[in-house]
Design an enzyme around this catalytic site. Structure first.
Site, PDB file in Angstrom:
ATOM      1  N   HIS A  28      -5.283  33.480 -14.921  1.00 53.41           N
ATOM      2  CA  HIS A  28      -5.780  34.305 -16.012  1.00 53.41           C
ATOM      3  C   HIS A  28      -4.581  34.889 -16.737  1.00 53.41           C
ATOM      4  O   HIS A  28      -3.515  35.110 -16.155  1.00 53.41           O
ATOM      5  CB  HIS A  28      -6.645  35.447 -15.482  1.00 53.41           C
ATOM      6  CG  HIS A  28      -7.993  35.025 -14.995  1.00 53.41           C
ATOM      7  ND1 HIS A  28      -8.904  34.358 -15.788  1.00 53.41           N
ATOM      8  CD2 HIS A  28      -8.584  35.175 -13.779  1.00 53.41           C
ATOM      9  CE1 HIS A  28     -10.000  34.129 -15.102  1.00 53.41           C
ATOM     10  NE2 HIS A  28      -9.835  34.614 -13.873  1.00 53.41           N
ATOM     11  N   CYS A  70      -5.560  31.176 -20.596  1.00 55.08           N
ATOM     12  CA  CYS A  70      -6.435  31.344 -21.755  1.00 55.08           C
ATOM     13  C   CYS A  70      -5.709  32.036 -22.903  1.00 55.08           C
ATOM     14  O   CYS A  70      -4.781  32.799 -22.696  1.00 55.08           O
ATOM     15  CB  CYS A  70      -7.672  32.150 -21.371  1.00 55.08           C
ATOM     16  SG  CYS A  70      -8.718  31.294 -20.198  1.00 55.08           S
ATOM     17  N   ARG A 114      -6.490  27.306 -24.911  1.00 54.04           N
ATOM     18  CA  ARG A 114      -5.550  27.445 -23.807  1.00 54.04           C
ATOM     19  C   ARG A 114      -4.134  27.468 -24.359  1.00 54.04           C
ATOM     20  O   ARG A 114      -3.809  26.742 -25.302  1.00 54.04           O
ATOM     21  CB  ARG A 114      -5.667  26.280 -22.822  1.00 54.04           C
ATOM     22  CG  ARG A 114      -7.034  26.105 -22.205  1.00 54.04           C
ATOM     23  CD  ARG A 114      -7.370  27.218 -21.218  1.00 54.04           C
ATOM     24  NE  ARG A 114      -8.662  27.010 -20.602  1.00 54.04           N
ATOM     25  CZ  ARG A 114      -9.789  27.560 -21.004  1.00 54.04           C
ATOM     26  NH1 ARG A 114      -9.799  28.364 -22.049  1.00 54.04           N
ATOM     27  NH2 ARG A 114     -10.917  27.324 -20.376  1.00 54.04           N
TER      28      ARG A 114
END
Length: 161
Positions: free
Chosen positions: A50, A118, A127
């Site tokens: 993340h 992301c 991305r």
């Protein structure tokens, strides 16, 4: 462990096997894509994390600069990669995981690292991908007085070369 000196001496993050959301990414870990090479092997060692949420480990990915070092620590030592470029792809852009990123027909002869996260922060619209190439390996020394870590990351990993 992933070590990126540009992100500070305290950037020392666990890389888990697999990219499960609940068991890896949402726990603030980086995850190794199982279908990709291992650190230092010919091909593409690709990891995901993340960016910000869930303890994200790649929130500064956009700050990498050409030539920055990216280290992967294993039980045997440290693999040093050199950052080359960023790319932005759709969430379905899995070509970044190819043994030669974005070149599925090309047999690999080099060793790559690919970091995926992301973008923009807190979204999954696209991305952001950071690519690097393998430079050298620093073996871990059994002698505690000569730990073997590269000088650049010795303070982070707790030993000096």
């Amino acid at each position: 462990m992933l070590i990126v000196p540009r992100w500070g001496a305290d950037y020392y993050r666990t890389i888990a096997e697999g990219i499960g959301v609940a068991d890896v990414l949402n726990r603030g870990k980086l995850g190794h894509y199982p279908s990709t090479a291992m650190p230092g092997a010919v091909g593409n060692f690709a990891i995901a994390a993340h960016r910000m949420g869930h303890g994200g480990s790649l929130h500064h990915i956009n700050e990498l600069q050409l030539g920055d070092h990216i280290y992967v620590e294993t039980a045997s030592g440290w693999y040093e990669y050199e950052f080359r470029n960023l790319e932005f792809v759709h969430p379905t852009g899995v070509g970044v995981l190819d043994p030669v990123p974005q070149s599925p027909e090309t047999p690999p002869t080099e060793r790559y690292i690919t970091l995926t996260s992301c973008n923009p922060q807190y979204t999954s619209n696209e991305r952001i991908i950071a690519y690097g190439v393998f430079m050298q390996f620093f073996p871990r020394n059994a002698n505690a007085a000569d730990f073997g870590a590269p000088d650049e990351i010795a303070a982070t990993v707790g030993g000096a070369a």
